[in-house]
Design a protein around this motif. Structure first.
Motif, PDB file in Angstrom:
ATOM      1  N   ALA A   1       0.812  -1.221   0.000  1.00  0.00           N
ATOM      2  CA  ALA A   1       0.000   0.000   0.000  1.00  0.00           C
ATOM      3  C   ALA A   1       0.844   1.270   0.000  1.00  0.00           C
ATOM      4  O   ALA A   1       0.420   2.307  -0.529  1.00  0.00           O
ATOM      5  CB  ALA A   1      -0.927  -0.011   1.210  1.00  0.00           C
ATOM      6  N   HIS A   2       2.050   1.233   0.592  1.00  0.00           N
ATOM      7  CA  HIS A   2       2.867   2.431   0.720  1.00  0.00           C
ATOM      8  C   HIS A   2       3.739   2.700  -0.498  1.00  0.00           C
ATOM      9  O   HIS A   2       4.438   3.731  -0.556  1.00  0.00           O
ATOM     10  CB  HIS A   2       3.755   2.332   1.960  1.00  0.00           C
ATOM     11  N   LEU A   3       3.713   1.781  -1.471  1.00  0.00           N
ATOM     12  CA  LEU A   3       4.529   1.939  -2.677  1.00  0.00           C
ATOM     13  C   LEU A   3       3.656   2.288  -3.866  1.00  0.00           C
ATOM     14  O   LEU A   3       2.490   1.880  -3.945  1.00  0.00           O
ATOM     15  CB  LEU A   3       5.302   0.652  -2.980  1.00  0.00           C
ATOM     16  N   THR A   4       4.220   3.027  -4.823  1.00  0.00           N
ATOM     17  CA  THR A   4       3.510   3.294  -6.074  1.00  0.00           C
ATOM     18  C   THR A   4       3.490   2.030  -6.926  1.00  0.00           C
ATOM     19  O   THR A   4       4.154   1.028  -6.610  1.00  0.00           O
ATOM     20  CB  THR A   4       4.198   4.418  -6.860  1.00  0.00           C
ATOM     21  N   VAL A   5       2.739   2.096  -8.025  1.00  0.00           N
ATOM     22  CA  VAL A   5       2.699   0.955  -8.941  1.00  0.00           C
ATOM     23  C   VAL A   5       4.098   0.646  -9.450  1.00  0.00           C
ATOM     24  O   VAL A   5       4.533  -0.516  -9.483  1.00  0.00           O
ATOM     25  CB  VAL A   5       1.744   1.243 -10.115  1.00  0.00           C
ATOM     26  N   ARG A   6       4.822   1.673  -9.871  1.00  0.00           N
ATOM     27  CA  ARG A   6       6.189   1.457 -10.366  1.00  0.00           C
ATOM     28  C   ARG A   6       7.058   0.818  -9.286  1.00  0.00           C
ATOM     29  O   ARG A   6       7.823  -0.117  -9.552  1.00  0.00           O
ATOM     30  CB  ARG A   6       6.806   2.786 -10.817  1.00  0.00           C
TER      31      ARG A   6
ATOM     32  N   ASN B   1       6.062  -0.988  -6.721  1.00  0.00           N
ATOM     33  CA  ASN B   1       5.603  -2.360  -6.497  1.00  0.00           C
ATOM     34  C   ASN B   1       6.208  -3.305  -7.519  1.00  0.00           C
ATOM     35  O   ASN B   1       6.642  -4.408  -7.167  1.00  0.00           O
ATOM     36  CB  ASN B   1       4.076  -2.419  -6.562  1.00  0.00           C
ATOM     37  N   LEU B   2       6.242  -2.870  -8.775  1.00  0.00           N
ATOM     38  CA  LEU B   2       6.803  -3.735  -9.823  1.00  0.00           C
ATOM     39  C   LEU B   2       8.309  -3.875  -9.689  1.00  0.00           C
ATOM     40  O   LEU B   2       8.874  -4.939 -10.001  1.00  0.00           O
ATOM     41  CB  LEU B   2       6.445  -3.186 -11.210  1.00  0.00           C
ATOM     42  N   ALA B   3       8.956  -2.819  -9.215  1.00  0.00           N
ATOM     43  CA  ALA B   3      10.413  -2.869  -9.093  1.00  0.00           C
ATOM     44  C   ALA B   3      10.857  -3.684  -7.884  1.00  0.00           C
ATOM     45  O   ALA B   3      11.993  -4.185  -7.860  1.00  0.00           O
ATOM     46  CB  ALA B   3      10.980  -1.452  -9.000  1.00  0.00           C
TER      47      ALA B   3
ATOM     48  N   SER C   1      -5.588  -2.542 -10.470  1.00  0.00           N
ATOM     49  CA  SER C   1      -4.927  -3.243  -9.370  1.00  0.00           C
ATOM     50  C   SER C   1      -4.559  -4.655  -9.787  1.00  0.00           C
ATOM     51  O   SER C   1      -3.467  -5.150  -9.472  1.00  0.00           O
ATOM     52  CB  SER C   1      -5.853  -3.266  -8.152  1.00  0.00           C
ATOM     53  N   TRP C   2      -5.450  -5.311 -10.528  1.00  0.00           N
ATOM     54  CA  TRP C   2      -5.188  -6.673 -11.025  1.00  0.00           C
ATOM     55  C   TRP C   2      -3.998  -6.663 -11.980  1.00  0.00           C
ATOM     56  O   TRP C   2      -3.122  -7.524 -11.894  1.00  0.00           O
ATOM     57  CB  TRP C   2      -6.445  -7.193 -11.715  1.00  0.00           C
ATOM     58  N   ARG C   3      -3.975  -5.680 -12.892  1.00  0.00           N
ATOM     59  CA  ARG C   3      -2.850  -5.569 -13.840  1.00  0.00           C
ATOM     60  C   ARG C   3      -1.525  -5.384 -13.097  1.00  0.00           C
ATOM     61  O   ARG C   3      -0.504  -5.980 -13.470  1.00  0.00           O
ATOM     62  CB  ARG C   3      -3.070  -4.377 -14.775  1.00  0.00           C
ATOM     63  N   ALA C   4      -1.565  -4.557 -12.047  1.00  0.00           N
ATOM     64  CA  ALA C   4      -0.325  -4.296 -11.302  1.00  0.00           C
ATOM     65  C   ALA C   4       0.163  -5.550 -10.586  1.00  0.00           C
ATOM     66  O   ALA C   4       1.373  -5.827 -10.543  1.00  0.00           O
ATOM     67  CB  ALA C   4      -0.561  -3.158 -10.307  1.00  0.00           C
ATOM     68  N   ARG C   5      -0.767  -6.324 -10.026  1.00  0.00           N
ATOM     69  CA  ARG C   5      -0.361  -7.558  -9.346  1.00  0.00           C
ATOM     70  C   ARG C   5       0.222  -8.556 -10.338  1.00  0.00           C
ATOM     71  O   ARG C   5       1.202  -9.257 -10.041  1.00  0.00           O
ATOM     72  CB  ARG C   5      -1.549  -8.157  -8.605  1.00  0.00           C
ATOM     73  N   LEU C   6      -0.372  -8.628 -11.528  1.00  0.00           N
ATOM     74  CA  LEU C   6       0.184  -9.513 -12.550  1.00  0.00           C
ATOM     75  C   LEU C   6       1.547  -9.008 -13.015  1.00  0.00           C
ATOM     76  O   LEU C   6       2.493  -9.788 -13.178  1.00  0.00           O
ATOM     77  CB  LEU C   6      -0.772  -9.621 -13.730  1.00  0.00           C
ATOM     78  N   GLY C   7       1.654  -7.695 -13.218  1.00  0.00           N
ATOM     79  CA  GLY C   7       2.928  -7.127 -13.652  1.00  0.00           C
ATOM     80  C   GLY C   7       4.045  -7.384 -12.672  1.00  0.00           C
ATOM     81  O   GLY C   7       5.198  -7.588 -13.061  1.00  0.00           O
TER      82      GLY C   7
END
Length: 369
Positions: free
Chosen positions: A91-96, A98-100, A142-148
């Motif tokens: 929750a405390h991280l951006t999408v980028r 989270n992926l990194a 959110s689903w796309r980010a979790r998959l990414g």
């Protein structure tokens, strides 16, 4: 490793907790393909994937990824990425960020991680959401980010635990299409665990039917529909009607069955069927012909099944009719919408019939030793 070797080779896998007759699972998945495990209980599906990923102990069996035994390795060393609702975004991280995160945790340089993240953001359609936090995302993004977050480190195997369960129908369709496109474009190898038959049909090159922790049959959809291994596959996957009867005789691959209503019908004989034994006759709703005679329903030809219409619903692409037999058993029939509905009301007598090759008589499970 041979180019023809499976990406995932599971041999005699037993999942905890152990019971008196805990079944073992054996299956293979070739590179660039998807095997869909279709079951009714989320806990059973999750247990299989958690055991493969290393989050649950593996009491027995072998798990090979690209020919390498991995069952004794920690989760991060098995070459598998698990997509599960139990692993939300940070929750405390951006999408980028989270992926990194998984790339940085594996020691990848900042520049290399950034380039890889940019690639996956574009691939999943998240370019415009990279600076947002999870609380600002809609369910699909959110689903796309979790998959990414899984795709960034390119695991040889993707394990998808009922991945669309949290989505509304429209989002479910959209994300299913996205996953299918990614699978084809990137050659992803996937084990999809789902309770939705449509998920399995649209994404699974092959489908495995899971009942409890037993793998009943693995095959192409056509094999499961037309050549089910048992009555549980016929009913769970093919929506087949299951009628109880007693075998009058078996000759070659044909059986004559006297149903509880007294009617005598014919069906293909499954292995192990014996004369004078109880059986379960399975027939799919779309394989049943209907006739609505003007006289009494007993006036049909031999093999016709007298019944009474008790419900009728127009479903758009088909008409669903439900009949009751003389013994109280009910039979579901699906017919094309072009079939005339004039005069069809509950209580109308009918005759049901099918070609013997379209029905299968299985040994009654209570009589199987």
């Amino acid at each position: 490793m041979s180019p023809f070797s499976p990406r995932l080779d599971v041999r005699g896998l037993v999942c905890a907790p152990l019971g008196q007759s805990t079944p073992a699972l054996t299956f293979q998945i070739d590179p660039g393909t998807c095997l869909a495990l279709l079951g009714h209980r989320a806990a059973d599906l999750s247990r299989v994937l958690d055991t493969l990923a290393g989050h649950l102990p593996c009491p027995a069996g072998d798990i090979l990824v690209d020919g390498r035994e991995v069952s004794a390795l920690v989760p991060g060393g098995r070459g598998m990425g698990l997509f599960s609702a139990r692993d939300p975004l940070f929750a405390h991280l951006t999408v980028r960020q989270n992926l990194a995160f998984p790339l940085r945790a594996r020691g990848l340089s900042r520049a290399a991680a950034a380039a890889r993240v940019d690639e996956i953001l574009a691939l999943t359609g998240l370019d415009g959401q990279a600076a947002r936090h999870p609380r600002d995302l809609d369910p699909e993004d959110s689903w796309r980010a979790r998959l990414g977050r899984l795709l960034v480190f390119a695991p040889p195997m993707l394990l998808l635990d009922d991945p669309f369960a949290s989505l509304e129908p429209e989002g479910r369709r959209a994300m299913r299409q996205l996953l299918g496109r990614l699978m084809r474009a990137r050659g992803l190898t996937m084990l999809l665990a789902t309770r939705d038959r449509e998920d399995a049909l649209l994404l699974g090159g092959r489908i495995g039917i899971l009942s409890g922790r037993a793998l009943l049959q693995v095959g192409q959809a056509a094999d499961l529909f037309d050549r089910p291994a048992c009555d549980r596959v016929a009913t769970a996957f093919g929506d087949a009607n299951a009628l109880t009867g007693r075998v009058a005789w078996v000759e070659d691959d044909l059986a004559r069955v006297r149903l509880a209503s007294g009617a005598v019908v014919e069906a293909a004989a499954a292995g192990g069927l014996a004369a004078d034994a109880l059986c379960t006759l399975c027939i799919r709703p779309d394989r049943i012909a209907t006739l609505f005679p003007t006289g009494r329903p007993s006036e049909g030809e031999e093999g016709d099944l007298p019944a009474t219409l008790i419900a009728l619903h127009h479903m758009g692409d088909h008409v669903r009719l439900r009949f009751r037999l003389g013994d109280g058993q009910e039979v579901l029939v699906r017919r094309p919408p072009a079939q005339t509905l004039a005069g069809l009301v509950p209580g109308r007598p009918a005759l049901l019939a099918w070609q013997p090759a379209h029905a299968v008589a299985f040994p009654f499970r209570a009589e199987i030793g």
